[in-house]
Design an enzyme around this catalytic site. Structure first.
Site, mmCIF file in Angstrom:
data_model
loop_
_atom_site.group_PDB
_atom_site.id
_atom_site.type_symbol
_atom_site.label_atom_id
_atom_site.label_comp_id
_atom_site.label_asym_id
_atom_site.label_seq_id
_atom_site.Cartn_x
_atom_site.Cartn_y
_atom_site.Cartn_z
ATOM 1 N N ASP A 119 -7.953 -22.387 6.968
ATOM 2 C CA ASP A 119 -9.364 -22.580 7.289
ATOM 3 C C ASP A 119 -10.305 -21.744 6.426
ATOM 4 O OD1 ASP A 119 -8.500 -20.191 8.427
ATOM 5 O OD2 ASP A 119 -9.318 -20.579 10.415
ATOM 6 N N LYS A 178 -15.375 -16.621 1.704
ATOM 7 C CA LYS A 178 -16.522 -15.726 1.870
ATOM 8 C C LYS A 178 -16.885 -14.963 0.602
ATOM 9 C CE LYS A 178 -16.389 -14.937 6.802
ATOM 10 N NZ LYS A 178 -16.160 -13.941 7.852
ATOM 11 N N ASP A 187 -11.077 -14.474 3.716
ATOM 12 C CA ASP A 187 -12.025 -13.365 3.807
ATOM 13 C C ASP A 187 -11.542 -12.311 2.804
ATOM 14 O OD1 ASP A 187 -13.645 -11.312 4.694
ATOM 15 O OD2 ASP A 187 -13.275 -11.624 6.808
ATOM 16 N N PHE A 200 -19.898 -14.274 10.265
ATOM 17 C CA PHE A 200 -18.788 -14.749 11.088
ATOM 18 C C PHE A 200 -19.090 -16.176 11.539
ATOM 19 C CE2 PHE A 200 -16.038 -15.388 14.678
ATOM 20 C CZ PHE A 200 -14.845 -14.880 14.178
ATOM 21 N N ASP A 219 -12.489 -20.375 15.626
ATOM 22 C CA ASP A 219 -12.916 -19.918 16.957
ATOM 23 C C ASP A 219 -13.550 -18.536 16.915
ATOM 24 O OD1 ASP A 219 -10.571 -18.381 16.366
ATOM 25 O OD2 ASP A 219 -10.420 -17.921 18.504
ATOM 26 N N ARG A 274 -13.937 -24.016 18.791
ATOM 27 C CA ARG A 274 -13.100 -24.759 17.838
ATOM 28 C C ARG A 274 -13.483 -26.232 17.798
ATOM 29 N NH1 ARG A 274 -8.828 -21.463 16.240
ATOM 30 N NH2 ARG A 274 -7.902 -20.155 17.834
HETATM 31 P P1 5GP Z 1 -8.368 -12.503 5.640
HETATM 32 O O1 5GP Z 1 -6.920 -12.184 5.871
HETATM 33 O O2 5GP Z 1 -8.599 -13.364 4.429
HETATM 34 O O3 5GP Z 1 -9.235 -11.257 5.605
HETATM 35 O O4 5GP Z 1 -8.857 -13.267 6.914
HETATM 36 C C1 5GP Z 1 -8.541 -14.576 7.058
HETATM 37 C C2 5GP Z 1 -8.312 -14.957 8.490
HETATM 38 O O5 5GP Z 1 -9.218 -14.309 9.358
HETATM 39 C C3 5GP Z 1 -8.570 -16.431 8.613
HETATM 40 O O6 5GP Z 1 -7.383 -17.158 8.530
HETATM 41 C C4 5GP Z 1 -9.241 -16.554 9.948
HETATM 42 O O7 5GP Z 1 -8.261 -16.771 10.926
HETATM 43 C C5 5GP Z 1 -9.897 -15.227 10.163
HETATM 44 N N1 5GP Z 1 -11.327 -15.196 9.784
HETATM 45 C C6 5GP Z 1 -11.913 -14.612 8.705
HETATM 46 N N2 5GP Z 1 -13.235 -14.784 8.702
HETATM 47 C C7 5GP Z 1 -13.509 -15.524 9.796
HETATM 48 C C8 5GP Z 1 -14.719 -16.071 10.335
HETATM 49 O O8 5GP Z 1 -15.841 -15.929 9.825
HETATM 50 N N3 5GP Z 1 -14.590 -16.799 11.482
HETATM 51 C C9 5GP Z 1 -13.391 -17.010 12.095
HETATM 52 N N4 5GP Z 1 -13.396 -17.741 13.209
HETATM 53 N N5 5GP Z 1 -12.231 -16.514 11.619
HETATM 54 C C10 5GP Z 1 -12.304 -15.783 10.485
HETATM 55 MG MG MG Z 2 -6.832 -18.877 9.511
#
Ligand code: 5GP
Ligand code: MG
Length: 210
Positions: free
Chosen positions: A132, A162, A135, A183, A190, A196
């Site tokens: 999805d 992001k 970050d 966010f 979610d 969702r």
């Molecule tokens: P990362 O490991 O890249 O820092 O974070 C990725 C995971 O964190 C994504 O798969 C998602 O599940 C969650 N995540 C990161 N940013 C967001 C956001 O803005 N909204 C939501 N709902 N989940 C996020």
């Molecule tokens: Mg995810």
């Protein structure tokens, strides 16, 4: 597939969001207290996912099949739309499997550790990892390292990015939208299990996030 020109490459979403001409996205009353605004409208999601389907099809054309590994739970609607388009509108045959990566544990900030839970992982090669949002990239990096360990050929497709500094060595082949560092929820994503089912990508009110 008929695609609008401005959706033929990764779309940069401005702070105030994007919508198609003639679309007037608004937050339903039941969510008015929780949601700040719509960031990406239904129509924009549809157009961009259509184009992603043709980009993916191009990359897997030679092997004629794509084994879709969907990262639960946030990637559920994105993957479902993307995979049905690939199957319906291209020559590729598809398989579907799921993997769960928990990194947020119901909060809106990363916990730093990522747990993987697979469900009978696809045996074949030619995997399309569908996620999805990226970050820091920690979650995807963990998934990619896991697939590399198993010696699988894979490509990675992410709906939202992001644009923050990423884990070294992370490789993303297809990105839907570059979004501001807010966010977001909706279209599978979610906050504490909610939102969702919303058909657009929305920004959750800051005062709600803990
Ligand atoms: P990362 O490991 O890249 O820092 O974070 C990725 C995971 O964190 C994504 O798969 C998602 O599940 C969650 N995540 C990161 N940013 C967001 C956001 O803005 N909204 C939501 N709902 N989940 C996020
Ligand atoms: Mg995810």
């Amino acid at each position: 597939m008929k695609i609008l020109n401005n959706f033929t490459r990764t779309v940069n979403v401005p702070e105030q969001g994007i919508k198609l001409e003639g679309e007037e996205p608004s937050i339903r009353d039941k969510y008015k207290d929780d949601i700040e605004r719509v960031l990406i409208s239904k129509g924009c999601l549809k157009k961009r996912v259509e184009h992603l389907a043709s980009e993916v099809a191009g990359a897997f054309e030679k092997v004629r099949e794509v084994n879709c590994l969907v990262v639960l739970k946030g990637g559920m609607f994105f993957a479902s739309d993307l995979i049905r388009l690939i199957d319906d509108e291209t020559e590729l045959r598809t398989r579907i499997d799921f993997i769960q990566a928990s990194s947020y544990y119901n909060k809106s900030t990363p916990s730093g550790s990522v747990k993987l839970k697979e469900s009978g992982l696809l045996k074949g090669e030619n995997i399309l990892l569908i996620e999805d949002i990226v970050d820091t990239g920690g979650t995807l990096k963990k998934l990619q390292d896991y697939l590399k360990e198993k010696g699988k050929f894979f490509k990675t497709c992410v709906l939202l990015d992001k644009g923050l500094p990423k884990s070294p060595g992370l490789k993303i082949d297809f990105i839907g939208f570059n979004i501001p560092n807010e966010f977001v929820a909706g279209y599978g994503l979610d906050y504490a299990g909610m939102y969702r089912g919303m058909p657009e990508i929305v920004i959750v009110k800051k005062e709600l996030l803990k």
